[in-house]
Motif scaffolding. Structure first.
Motif, PDB file in Angstrom:
ATOM      1  N   THR A 181       0.464  -0.868  -0.208  1.00  0.00           N
ATOM      2  CA  THR A 181      -0.411  -0.054  -0.013  1.00  0.00           C
ATOM      3  C   THR A 181       0.522   1.129   0.163  1.00  0.00           C
ATOM      4  N   ILE A 182       0.421   2.185  -0.581  1.00  0.00           N
ATOM      5  CA  ILE A 182       1.673   3.267  -0.804  1.00  0.00           C
ATOM      6  C   ILE A 182       0.507   4.572  -0.128  1.00  0.00           C
ATOM      7  N   VAL A 183       0.760   5.061   1.022  1.00  0.00           N
ATOM      8  CA  VAL A 183       0.063   5.984   1.505  1.00  0.00           C
ATOM      9  C   VAL A 183       0.819   7.682   1.630  1.00  0.00           C
ATOM     10  N   ALA A 184       0.585   9.145   0.927  1.00  0.00           N
ATOM     11  CA  ALA A 184       1.364  10.477   1.232  1.00  0.00           C
ATOM     12  C   ALA A 184       0.752  10.379   2.179  1.00  0.00           C
ATOM     13  N   VAL A 185       1.518  11.188   3.231  1.00  0.00           N
ATOM     14  CA  VAL A 185       1.517  11.156   4.432  1.00  0.00           C
ATOM     15  C   VAL A 185       1.903  12.900   4.454  1.00  0.00           C
ATOM     16  N   GLU A 186       1.052  13.842   4.707  1.00  0.00           N
ATOM     17  CA  GLU A 186       1.158  15.059   5.201  1.00  0.00           C
ATOM     18  C   GLU A 186      -0.013  15.034   5.994  1.00  0.00           C
ATOM     19  N   PRO A 187       0.938  16.337   6.767  1.00  0.00           N
ATOM     20  CA  PRO A 187       0.650  16.949   8.032  1.00  0.00           C
ATOM     21  C   PRO A 187      -0.876  16.711   8.524  1.00  0.00           C
ATOM     22  N   ASP A 188      -2.200  16.550   8.029  1.00  0.00           N
ATOM     23  CA  ASP A 188      -2.895  16.702   8.611  1.00  0.00           C
ATOM     24  C   ASP A 188      -3.801  15.871   7.467  1.00  0.00           C
ATOM     25  N   ARG A 189      -3.458  14.436   7.229  1.00  0.00           N
ATOM     26  CA  ARG A 189      -4.046  14.278   5.628  1.00  0.00           C
ATOM     27  C   ARG A 189      -3.502  12.906   5.498  1.00  0.00           C
ATOM     28  N   LEU A 190      -4.149  11.853   4.432  1.00  0.00           N
ATOM     29  CA  LEU A 190      -2.976  10.854   4.510  1.00  0.00           C
ATOM     30  C   LEU A 190      -3.907  10.895   2.842  1.00  0.00           C
ATOM     31  N   ARG A 191      -3.101  10.690   2.044  1.00  0.00           N
ATOM     32  CA  ARG A 191      -3.751  10.173   0.345  1.00  0.00           C
ATOM     33  C   ARG A 191      -3.164   8.589  -0.061  1.00  0.00           C
ATOM     34  N   LEU A 192      -4.083   8.071  -0.096  1.00  0.00           N
ATOM     35  CA  LEU A 192      -3.940   5.991  -0.785  1.00  0.00           C
ATOM     36  C   LEU A 192      -3.500   6.653  -2.294  1.00  0.00           C
ATOM     37  N   LEU A 193      -2.515   6.050  -2.349  1.00  0.00           N
ATOM     38  CA  LEU A 193      -1.693   6.130  -3.632  1.00  0.00           C
ATOM     39  C   LEU A 193      -1.807   4.718  -4.338  1.00  0.00           C
ATOM     40  N   ARG A 194      -1.651   4.080  -3.188  1.00  0.00           N
ATOM     41  CA  ARG A 194      -1.939   2.162  -4.190  1.00  0.00           C
ATOM     42  C   ARG A 194      -2.190   1.721  -2.715  1.00  0.00           C
ATOM     43  N   PRO A 195      -3.518   1.281  -3.282  1.00  0.00           N
ATOM     44  CA  PRO A 195      -4.281  -0.073  -2.836  1.00  0.00           C
ATOM     45  C   PRO A 195      -3.663  -0.621  -2.399  1.00  0.00           C
ATOM     46  N   GLY A 196      -3.477  -1.685  -1.279  1.00  0.00           N
ATOM     47  CA  GLY A 196      -2.547  -2.961  -1.255  1.00  0.00           C
ATOM     48  C   GLY A 196      -3.127  -3.464  -0.399  1.00  0.00           C
ATOM     49  N   SER A 197      -2.499  -4.337   0.903  1.00  0.00           N
ATOM     50  CA  SER A 197      -2.787  -5.078   1.825  1.00  0.00           C
ATOM     51  C   SER A 197      -3.264  -4.711   2.880  1.00  0.00           C
ATOM     52  N   ILE A 198      -3.052  -3.214   3.369  1.00  0.00           N
ATOM     53  CA  ILE A 198      -3.289  -2.013   4.474  1.00  0.00           C
ATOM     54  C   ILE A 198      -4.418  -1.378   4.222  1.00  0.00           C
ATOM     55  N   THR A 199      -5.539  -2.031   4.047  1.00  0.00           N
ATOM     56  CA  THR A 199      -6.356  -1.015   3.178  1.00  0.00           C
ATOM     57  C   THR A 199      -7.071   0.497   4.156  1.00  0.00           C
ATOM     58  N   ALA A 200      -7.320   1.167   3.542  1.00  0.00           N
ATOM     59  CA  ALA A 200      -8.043   1.977   3.213  1.00  0.00           C
ATOM     60  C   ALA A 200      -8.580   2.168   5.172  1.00  0.00           C
ATOM     61  N   ALA A 201      -9.386   1.376   5.053  1.00  0.00           N
ATOM     62  CA  ALA A 201      -9.657   1.130   6.338  1.00  0.00           C
ATOM     63  C   ALA A 201      -9.285   1.050   7.678  1.00  0.00           C
ATOM     64  N   MET A 202      -8.335  -0.065   7.136  1.00  0.00           N
ATOM     65  CA  MET A 202      -6.973  -0.537   8.410  1.00  0.00           C
ATOM     66  C   MET A 202      -6.654   0.923   8.640  1.00  0.00           C
ATOM     67  N   LEU A 203      -6.001   2.122   7.590  1.00  0.00           N
ATOM     68  CA  LEU A 203      -5.174   3.413   8.102  1.00  0.00           C
ATOM     69  C   LEU A 203      -6.216   4.190   8.536  1.00  0.00           C
ATOM     70  N   GLU A 204      -7.225   4.516   8.219  1.00  0.00           N
ATOM     71  CA  GLU A 204      -8.209   5.432   9.698  1.00  0.00           C
ATOM     72  C   GLU A 204      -8.664   4.967  10.595  1.00  0.00           C
ATOM     73  N   GLU A 205      -8.665   3.734  11.181  1.00  0.00           N
ATOM     74  CA  GLU A 205      -8.486   3.056  12.208  1.00  0.00           C
ATOM     75  C   GLU A 205      -7.534   3.384  12.634  1.00  0.00           C
ATOM     76  N   ALA A 206      -6.368   2.724  12.961  1.00  0.00           N
ATOM     77  CA  ALA A 206      -5.229   3.399  13.406  1.00  0.00           C
ATOM     78  C   ALA A 206      -4.921   4.684  13.458  1.00  0.00           C
ATOM     79  N   THR A 207      -5.217   5.582  12.761  1.00  0.00           N
ATOM     80  CA  THR A 207      -4.562   6.910  12.818  1.00  0.00           C
ATOM     81  C   THR A 207      -6.405   8.301  13.218  1.00  0.00           C
TER      82      THR A 207
END
Ligand code: TXA
Ligand code: MG
Length: 313
Positions: A181-207
């Motif tokens: 999974t590729i995610v762009a980490v910005e100061p207060d925002r995350l952008r999913l650049l490539r989906p992978g086995s770590i899903t958007a929902a998992m990233l949201e839940e963690a942060t």
């Protein structure tokens, strides 16, 4: 033409790989996602040799692989949000796009001149041992010729890059099967650049931060081109049945000529995806058909790969 050696990914193999990398030669190595073509990320000539072996357009930047947070901090600026993500998902199949560190030793060819850098801390013991043996970050794109199917077995690498690289370390089939999974980490925002086995929902839940999954048409991760992962034959998706000249890749209740997962398990399907695309490509059939696959959860990443494999080129 180089003779391509395949060695077991044991201590001797890893030592041989590290020696080749020290000489500026790229080596194919297993990670938990797909096989990578690894080279010294701090050497412009080593990075150029990776691009040359893949036939990759050099505007497409590479991921720098590290063993620990200290190595990551030498090449990138990790915000508190980046640290939070690292705490949850590293080591593992998550790549973070971060601002490059001010005096980063990474070759500018590896970042294609961008002010950001893609960083990943892999979990696979062989890739970790190789980074440790070299003593610094390794640039590693997927170990396949540019635009073609990624490799989840040593044999796939040999098929795609045989004669163009000196060594493949054979660590068996990779566990995850699709790229990180590729995610762009910005100061207060995350952008999913490539989906992978770590899903958007998992990233949201963690942060607790909403993940922007909107593609908006721009090619944010430059490698995310419309045609990618392409077999040499046409690919037809959502095929409940196959035509006479098609190799049918099945899923769930549709067995096909070979199934991604007879039980409809998306994890198993991701792990087998590139392997079956390779098999279908080598089969005598003139085209490839793929059974419908749900787009939920890990299915989103599988759809992303299949859509590109089927795209007109
Ligand atoms: O699982 C993986 O990520 C595998 C293994 C070997 O680690 N590697 C891999 O690398 O898939 P590659 O080169 O095939 O894909 C890297 C992607 C490309 O789409 C590239 O454009 C994007 O990462 N990328 C690299 N640096 C970037 C940056 N600074 N900003 C946005 N995208 C970037
Ligand atoms: Mg790739």
């Amino acid at each position: 033409m180089t003779e391509t050696l395949i060695l077991p990914a044991d201590e001797a193999g890893i030592a041989e790989a590290a020696a080749l990398i020290a000489r500026g030669l790229p080596v194919a190595v297993p990670t938990e996602t797909v096989y990578g073509l690894a080279g010294d990320a701090t050497s412009g000539t080593a990075v150029a040799a990776i691009y040359a072996a893949k036939g990759r357009p050099s505007f497409n930047p590479l991921i720098a692989h590290v063993t620990d947070l200290e190595m990551a901090a030498r090449i990138a600026i990790l915000s508190p949000l980046a640290h939070q993500l690292a705490g949850h998902f590293w080591p593992g199949p998550l790549t973070m796009v971060l601002p490059a560190a001010e005096r980063s030793p990474i070759a500018s060819l590896a970042t294609a001149g961008l002010t950001t850098i893609a960083v990943r801390m892999p979990a696979h013991p062989v890739m970790r041992a190789l980074i440790a043996a070299v003593g610094g970050p390794l640039a590693a794109p997927s170990a396949n010729a540019s635009g073609t199917i990624s490799a989840t077995r040593a044999g796939h690498v040999a098929r795609s890059l045989g004669g163009r690289i000196a060594l493949v370390l054979d660590g068996g089939a990779t566990a995850v099967g699709i790229e990180s999974t590729i995610v762009a980490v910005e100061p207060d925002r995350l952008r999913l650049l490539r989906p992978g086995s770590i899903t958007a929902a998992m990233l949201e839940e963690a942060t607790g931060i909403a993940v922007d999954t909107q593609d908006n048409g721009a090619i944010e991760a430059p490698g995310q081109m419309t045609s990618h992962y392409a077999p040499s034959k046409p690919v037809r998706l959502d095929a409940e049945t196959a035509r006479q000249d098609e190799f049918h890749i099945g899923f769930g209740s549709i067995p096909g000529d070979a199934s991604l997962s007879l039980t409809g398990d998306l994890n198993e399907a991701a792990a087998r995806l590139f392997d079956l695309l390779h098999r279908a490509d080598e089969a005598s059939a003139g085209a490839i058909a793929v059974a419908p696959i749900p787009a939920t959860g890990l299915g989103a990443a599988i759809h992303d790969r299949l859509k590109r494999a089927a795209a007109p080129r």
